[in-house]
Design a protein around this motif. Structure first.
Motif, PDB file in Angstrom:
ATOM      1  N   UNK A 268     -22.719  36.364 -29.869  1.00  0.00           N
ATOM      2  CA  UNK A 268     -22.391  35.097 -30.518  1.00  0.00           C
ATOM      3  C   UNK A 268     -22.602  33.978 -29.510  1.00  0.00           C
ATOM      4  N   UNK A 269     -23.512  33.049 -29.823  1.00  0.00           N
ATOM      5  CA  UNK A 269     -23.785  31.995 -28.847  1.00  0.00           C
ATOM      6  C   UNK A 269     -22.634  30.989 -28.828  1.00  0.00           C
ATOM      7  N   UNK A 270     -22.312  30.460 -27.641  1.00  0.00           N
ATOM      8  CA  UNK A 270     -21.177  29.537 -27.504  1.00  0.00           C
ATOM      9  C   UNK A 270     -21.271  28.313 -28.410  1.00  0.00           C
ATOM     10  N   UNK A 271     -22.481  27.842 -28.688  1.00  0.00           N
ATOM     11  CA  UNK A 271     -22.625  26.654 -29.524  1.00  0.00           C
ATOM     12  C   UNK A 271     -22.117  26.919 -30.946  1.00  0.00           C
ATOM     13  N   UNK A 272     -22.436  28.106 -31.491  1.00  0.00           N
ATOM     14  CA  UNK A 272     -21.948  28.443 -32.828  1.00  0.00           C
ATOM     15  C   UNK A 272     -20.433  28.551 -32.841  1.00  0.00           C
ATOM     16  N   UNK A 273     -19.864  29.184 -31.816  1.00  0.00           N
ATOM     17  CA  UNK A 273     -18.410  29.299 -31.713  1.00  0.00           C
ATOM     18  C   UNK A 273     -17.762  27.919 -31.703  1.00  0.00           C
ATOM     19  N   UNK A 274     -18.312  27.008 -30.893  1.00  0.00           N
ATOM     20  CA  UNK A 274     -17.744  25.668 -30.778  1.00  0.00           C
ATOM     21  C   UNK A 274     -17.891  24.884 -32.084  1.00  0.00           C
ATOM     22  N   UNK A 275     -19.065  24.956 -32.702  1.00  0.00           N
ATOM     23  CA  UNK A 275     -19.305  24.202 -33.934  1.00  0.00           C
ATOM     24  C   UNK A 275     -18.430  24.715 -35.069  1.00  0.00           C
TER      25      UNK A 275
END
Length: 498
Positions: A268-275
């Motif tokens: 899971x890429x960090x950008x998806x987690x944050x968004x």
């Protein structure tokens, strides 16, 4: 280590029938068709009887090529209760691949796929009758799960009742619990995959409700979540990337009843987690596992925090250590007195695991299973951070070696993914006469975005060692993925750069 479970994985359905007979067991998301635990158990019994009447004996393999739905669930548990071995096949595979699995497994029976004996669809309205006594259990194989083939040709992992029940118990011991009796769990991950099956086992163990989705589409999935009041999301990164494109207002409406979101099967890429957190206020708890491990090994639920780039700590009942190529121990988790490396390069090793949830080797002879001491090397490379959480670097066989230096594709992909124009990236090694291998990166751009090879290489040069900078940059409309969204790098190595 706790005692290994006995009994069969199909006992979970009978236990739920006894506890909550009138509670909804399974609900087809798009159509609303449903089965209570009492009706589900009766249908499972009826299908088990059908199999025996067709000549099935204990240990016979039964191939199931069906979408996520009531029929698949009844057939799956019916096969297992009758003493058969379920061989689930994804509906998206080519016919030739499905035929290869049937042949390799020696399946004598099939539903939805050509086999020596074709089976009728389950009777979902079967009346309750004298309970069918479950056959087998313990070390008997319950499911023959074919791996995705990221490391070569797909192989059949022999998953015993013991392994599957152990993983159910291990996951149930997490807090917060991934599935509770009050939950409505979205089952959109293919149930032909070990990760999707894991969610189904947990639904049965808790006596919860599984909300079935036969194919994922963001609008369709959100509508089902809203209409069926889903409380637990079991997803893969591609699903969450699709969700964040819907925007905060739509997500807020559709996911208003969701208490927990989990992700697995691919990084899971960090950008998806944050968004996703910004859009919904929910964290995504990431886990890690393999088909061969039943499948769950670690989770950020065990760590207590959804930390970008981390797959958390081992779940209760799983031992994990990092080893070198000769099997020597580098690090162990999760003992309190252990000292963890703070630098990735000093502590990176192969992930090895031990627990009752491990498979019994590959079909048909049990080859390449756990060693004499119960340890299994996963083929993944990772390290433990200062909190003792596992961070995966890559698959060992995806390693790129440039002039003798190791390059992990995920590191290159992470740096390239920092560019706002990039939607997805895959890094692979390509032969080079001077260096042995060079790095090639294949990119998918966001809609309407433009990006040059020079800009990609310049960004990499600013953030990576020189030998890690891609020699070739290729642009494509889409990358190949497994059924759970994992990038399939093998097919990218031979493609010429632009």
């Amino acid at each position: 280590m706790a005692q290994a479970p006995t009994g069969t994985i199909a006992d979970l359905v009978a236990a739920a029938r006894d506890r909550v007979p009138a509670h909804t067991a399974l609900l087809d998301g798009p159509t609303g068709a449903s089965l209570t635990w009492a009706r589900f158990d009766a249908a499972v019994d009826a299908f088990a009887r059908t199999l025996v009447a067709q000549g099935l004996t204990q240990g016979d393999r039964v191939a199931l090529l069906l979408p996520n739905g009531l029929d698949f669930c009844v057939a799956l548990f019916g096969v297992i209760r009758s003493g058969g071995v379920a061989v689930p096949i994804n509906t998206d595979v080519p016919a030739a691949e499905a035929a290869r699995v049937v042949e390799h497994s020696g399946a004598a029976f099939g539903l939805g796929v050509e086999a020596p004996t074709a089976l009728p669809a389950p009777d979902l309205d079967a009346p309750a009758a004298e309970p069918f006594p479950a056959v087998g259990g313990g070390e008997d194989v319950a499911v023959l799960a074919y791996t995705s083939g990221t490391a070569g040709a797909p192989r059949g992992a022999m998953l015993s009742h013991r392994a599957l029940l152990a993983n159910v118990e291990q996951c149930s011991a997490l807090r917060p619990a991934p599935v509770t009796a009050a939950d409505r769990v979205l089952l959109a991950v293919p149930l032909s995959h070990a990760y999707g099956l894991s969610a189904l086992w947990q639904v049965a163990a808790a006596g919860a409700t599984g909300v079935l989705l036969d194919r994922f589409g963001v609008d369709r999935a959100l509508a089902v979540c809203q209409e069926r009041r889903v409380s637990t999301l079991v997803g893969v990164p591609a699903m969450y990337r699709a969700f964040v494109t819907a925007g905060a207002e739509r997500l807020g409406e559709a996911l208003s009843t969701v208490r927990l979101a989990t992700s697995g099967a691919a990084p899971l890429d960090p950008r998806t987690l944050a968004e996703f957190r910004v859009e919904t206020g929910l964290s995504i708890y990431e886990g890690y596992g393999l088909t061969e491990t039943g499948p769950v090994l670690t989770s950020t639920l065990a760590s207590g925090v959804a930390k970008p780039g981390s797959v958390g700590k081992p779940i209760p009942g799983v031992e994990l250590r990092l080893v070198d190529s000769d099997g020597g121990t580098l690090e162990v988790a999760p003992d309190e007195d252990e000292v963890y490396y703070t630098e990735e390069d000093t502590g990176t090793g192969l992930v090895a695991v031990r627990g009752h949830n491990l498979f019994s080797g590959y079909w048909p002879d049990g080859a390449h299973g756990p060693d004499a001491e119960g340890w299994f090397r996963t083929g993944d490379v990772g390290y433990l951070d200062t909190d003792g959480d596992l961070r995966l670097v890559d698959r060992a066989n995806d390693l790129i070696i440039v002039n003798g230096f190791n390059v992990y594709p995920h590191e290159v992909e992470r740096v390239v993914g920092e560019l706002p124009e990039v939607a997805e990236a895959a890094a692979v090694g390509v032969p080079d006469e001077r260096a042995g291998e060079r790095v090639k990166v294949v990119l998918v751009l966001r809609p309407g975005a433009e990006l040059t090879e020079e800009a990609v290489r310049a960004h990499c040069a600013d953030n990576l060692a020189r030998f890690k900078v891609p020699e070739t940059v290729e642009f494509t409309l889409e990358l190949p993925h497994s059924v759970t969204g994992k990038i399939s790098r093998a097919g990218l190595r031979g493609r010429p750069g632009r």
